[in-house]
Design an enzyme around this catalytic site. Structure first.
Site, PDB file in Angstrom:
ATOM      1  N   ARG A 125     -98.094  -3.972 -31.938  1.00 23.24           N
ATOM      2  CA  ARG A 125     -98.701  -3.471 -30.897  1.00 23.24           C
ATOM      3  C   ARG A 125    -100.215  -3.841 -30.756  1.00 23.24           C
ATOM      4  NH1 ARG A 125     -98.675   2.325 -29.106  1.00 23.24           N
ATOM      5  NH2 ARG A 125     -99.630   2.750 -31.036  1.00 23.24           N
ATOM      6  N   LYS A 190     -94.403   2.196 -44.299  1.00 21.51           N
ATOM      7  CA  LYS A 190     -93.677   1.586 -42.988  1.00 21.51           C
ATOM      8  C   LYS A 190     -92.542   0.733 -43.493  1.00 21.51           C
ATOM      9  CE  LYS A 190     -95.188  -0.693 -38.864  1.00 21.51           C
ATOM     10  NZ  LYS A 190     -96.125  -0.523 -37.754  1.00 21.51           N
ATOM     11  N   ARG A 324    -102.723   9.218 -36.428  1.00 18.64           N
ATOM     12  CA  ARG A 324    -102.828   9.150 -37.941  1.00 18.64           C
ATOM     13  C   ARG A 324    -102.728  10.495 -38.353  1.00 18.64           C
ATOM     14  NH1 ARG A 324    -102.055   4.880 -37.193  1.00 18.64           N
ATOM     15  NH2 ARG A 324    -103.435   2.950 -36.871  1.00 18.64           N
TER      16      ARG A 324
HETATM   17  P1  ATP Z   1     -99.964   2.527 -34.379  1.00 20.09           P
HETATM   18  O1  ATP Z   1     -98.780   1.868 -33.998  1.00 20.09           O
HETATM   19  O2  ATP Z   1     -99.938   3.831 -34.743  1.00 20.09           O
HETATM   20  O3  ATP Z   1    -101.566   2.094 -33.859  1.00 20.09           O
HETATM   21  P2  ATP Z   1     -99.455   0.908 -36.754  1.00 20.09           P
HETATM   22  O4  ATP Z   1     -99.986   0.715 -38.044  1.00 20.09           O
HETATM   23  O5  ATP Z   1     -97.902   1.141 -36.658  1.00 20.09           O
HETATM   24  O6  ATP Z   1    -100.265   1.748 -35.949  1.00 20.09           O
HETATM   25  P3  ATP Z   1     -98.753  -1.446 -35.284  1.00 20.09           P
HETATM   26  O7  ATP Z   1     -99.497  -2.246 -34.176  1.00 20.09           O
HETATM   27  O8  ATP Z   1     -97.685  -0.545 -34.594  1.00 20.09           O
HETATM   28  O9  ATP Z   1     -99.708  -0.557 -36.079  1.00 20.09           O
HETATM   29  O10 ATP Z   1     -98.219  -2.301 -36.244  1.00 20.09           O
HETATM   30  C1  ATP Z   1     -99.130  -3.342 -36.905  1.00 20.09           C
HETATM   31  C2  ATP Z   1     -99.343  -2.837 -38.260  1.00 20.09           C
HETATM   32  O11 ATP Z   1     -98.006  -3.037 -39.119  1.00 20.09           O
HETATM   33  C3  ATP Z   1    -100.548  -3.408 -38.989  1.00 20.09           C
HETATM   34  O12 ATP Z   1    -101.263  -2.521 -39.699  1.00 20.09           O
HETATM   35  C4  ATP Z   1     -99.746  -4.285 -39.970  1.00 20.09           C
HETATM   36  O13 ATP Z   1    -100.718  -4.586 -40.994  1.00 20.09           O
HETATM   37  C5  ATP Z   1     -98.664  -3.778 -40.347  1.00 20.09           C
HETATM   38  N1  ATP Z   1     -97.775  -4.854 -40.749  1.00 20.09           N
HETATM   39  C6  ATP Z   1     -97.468  -5.957 -40.456  1.00 20.09           C
HETATM   40  N2  ATP Z   1     -96.410  -6.502 -40.832  1.00 20.09           N
HETATM   41  C7  ATP Z   1     -96.055  -5.592 -41.408  1.00 20.09           C
HETATM   42  C8  ATP Z   1     -94.439  -5.770 -42.148  1.00 20.09           C
HETATM   43  N3  ATP Z   1     -93.528  -6.635 -42.184  1.00 20.09           N
HETATM   44  N4  ATP Z   1     -94.184  -4.254 -42.596  1.00 20.09           N
HETATM   45  C9  ATP Z   1     -94.895  -3.286 -42.456  1.00 20.09           C
HETATM   46  N5  ATP Z   1     -96.008  -3.395 -41.872  1.00 20.09           N
HETATM   47  C10 ATP Z   1     -96.531  -4.414 -41.322  1.00 20.09           C
HETATM   48  C1  BTN Z   2     -95.080  -2.557 -34.643  1.00 12.46           C
HETATM   49  O1  BTN Z   2     -95.018  -1.829 -35.527  1.00 12.46           O
HETATM   50  O2  BTN Z   2     -96.360  -2.714 -34.273  1.00 12.46           O
HETATM   51  C2  BTN Z   2     -94.051  -3.462 -33.967  1.00 12.46           C
HETATM   52  C3  BTN Z   2     -93.718  -4.541 -34.908  1.00 12.46           C
HETATM   53  C4  BTN Z   2     -92.716  -5.392 -34.051  1.00 12.46           C
HETATM   54  C5  BTN Z   2     -92.283  -6.611 -34.934  1.00 12.46           C
HETATM   55  C6  BTN Z   2     -91.120  -7.490 -34.123  1.00 12.46           C
HETATM   56  S1  BTN Z   2     -90.554  -8.677 -35.214  1.00 12.46           S
HETATM   57  C7  BTN Z   2     -89.586  -9.218 -33.950  1.00 12.46           C
HETATM   58  C8  BTN Z   2     -90.403  -9.080 -32.735  1.00 12.46           C
HETATM   59  N1  BTN Z   2     -91.239 -10.249 -32.281  1.00 12.46           N
HETATM   60  C9  BTN Z   2     -92.277 -10.038 -32.272  1.00 12.46           C
HETATM   61  O3  BTN Z   2     -93.283 -10.792 -32.366  1.00 12.46           O
HETATM   62  N2  BTN Z   2     -92.564  -8.642 -32.642  1.00 12.46           N
HETATM   63  C10 BTN Z   2     -91.259  -7.973 -32.772  1.00 12.46           C
END
Ligand code: ATP
Ligand code: BTN
Length: 329
Positions: A125, A190, A324
């Site tokens: 996101r 996560k 959070r």
């Molecule tokens: P929120 O959605 O509550 O704002 P979030 O931490 O889930 O918080 P997202 O934008 O949904 O944020 O996801 C991106 C986050 O996931 C970043 O903090 C990034 O460091 C983390 N991230 C990136 N790749 C991975 C992965 N393969 N596995 C777990 N986390 C990852």
């Molecule tokens: C999140 O937690 O913020 C969402 C992560 C979503 C990652 C997947 S990987 C396949 C698809 N292609 C992308 O670029 N993002 C989603």
């Protein structure tokens, strides 16, 4: 004369051959791989370097050769393509691409499944980076065309999360939880993220891209990930075959999208609340520089978060907010 595009297709084939050879989890000497591919040992060294740069977790042991400790078959072999036929999807596979969500948005099709072994610009996101090492995890996007109004789409990323959890439970995983609005977590770490993107088409229908990133065999430290994470193989202590995981998630997603279309999010409200990691916890909702604190009370009939503040129940919509767990002042 060989054209540039033919050359890169050829190179891609060779990379896939090397991955396939190593997917038995055994040691392979550089010479043996070179003989299999009918190329020089020096060239194999370059291919291995490239795969490692793409994040494939290969080890090199002198006197023994290369080994892939968390091996998995590619998501393009014949066995997988055959199994996929039963699911009525339009399959689009990439060894490497920018982002499967991006690829599906550029060429949207209902029931299309875009899968990549490696993403150069996988995103979460608000454009945040999604770590996508080669042939290690699952990076996929599913296309869904619907007549449902856009106002009902707030619950969709929650339904995709539920589909992942239900599929993983069917495979035998336990203690899975959901964090509103788009994360699948285990033991406060996560495991998967969901990125839903919408587009209106000329007929007024919605083109929905549901992107899923699920950590399957990732083991080593990832500098780019800013939070605690886990993977299915870390949880199980052994490598996991990705093909079955993808097929089960897809089946569950198709079932749940149909239910969503017929019954709305309300059908999923109780299911989501059962898996809610933050239920009855003190949480902070962050929107840009602002934040509010309260007690999380699950989700309502459309998937919005219910937050109790000073004894009053308020509704929070996903949009641009983050949740959070923390102390309420
Ligand atoms: P929120 O959605 O509550 O704002 P979030 O931490 O889930 O918080 P997202 O934008 O949904 O944020 O996801 C991106 C986050 O996931 C970043 O903090 C990034 O460091 C983390 N991230 C990136 N790749 C991975 C992965 N393969 N596995 C777990 N986390 C990852
Ligand atoms: C999140 O937690 O913020 C969402 C992560 C979503 C990652 C997947 S990987 C396949 C698809 N292609 C992308 O670029 N993002 C989603």
């Amino acid at each position: 004369m060989v054209t540039t595009s033919n050359q890169s297709e050829h190179k891609e084939q060779q990379l896939k051959q090397v991955i396939t050879l190593l997917s038995d989890g055994e040691y392979h000497s550089g010479q043996k791989i070179a003989d299999e591919l009918s190329v020089s040992r020096a060239y194999i060294w370059k291919l291995i370097q490239q795969l490692q740069a793409y994040g494939l977790e290969l080890e090199s042991v002198s006197g023994k050769g290369y080994i892939w400790q968390s091996p998995s078959s590619l998501l393009s072999d014949n066995k997988f393509l055959l199994a996929l036929k039963a699911l009525d999807v339009n399959y689009n596979y990439f060894l490497a691409t920018d982002s499967t969500n991006q690829k599906l948005k550029e060429n949207f099709k209902d029931k299309a499944l875009v899968v990549a072994e490696y993403q150069t610009s996988g995103r979460g996101r608000r454009g945040r980076n999604w770590s996508s090492p080669m042939a290690t995890n699952l990076y996929c996007s599913y296309g869904w065309k619907t007549e449902l109004p856009v106002q009902q789409m707030g619950g969709l990323s929650l339904i995709v999360g539920i589909s992942i959890v239900e599929a993983l439970e069917r495979i035998g995983f336990k203690n899975l939880q959901l964090k509103w609005p788009n994360d699948v977590r285990v033991q406060q770490k996560k495991l998967a993220g969901v990125l839903v993107e919408l587009n209106g088409d000329a007929s007024g229908d919605l083109e929905v891209v549901t992107g899923i990133g699920l950590n399957i065999n990732m083991q080593t430290e990832q500098r780019a990930i800013e939070q605690d994470w886990t993977s299915l193989s870390k949880l199980n202590g052994k490598p996991i075959e990705r093909q079955g995981v993808l097929l089960t998630i897809l089946q569950q997603l198709q079932i749940n999208l149909e239910k969503f279309e017929q019954l709305g999010f309300v059908f999923f409200q109780e299911i989501w609340n059962r898996y809610d990691e933050s239920f009855e916890q003190a949480v902070e909702i962050i929107r840009g520089k602002d934040s509010i604190k309260g007690i999380a009370k699950g989700v309502d009939q459309v998937g919005a978060l219910l937050l109790e503040r000073n004894g009053v129940l308020e509704t929070v919509y996903a949009g641009e907010v983050s949740l959070r767990v923390g102390e309420v002042q």
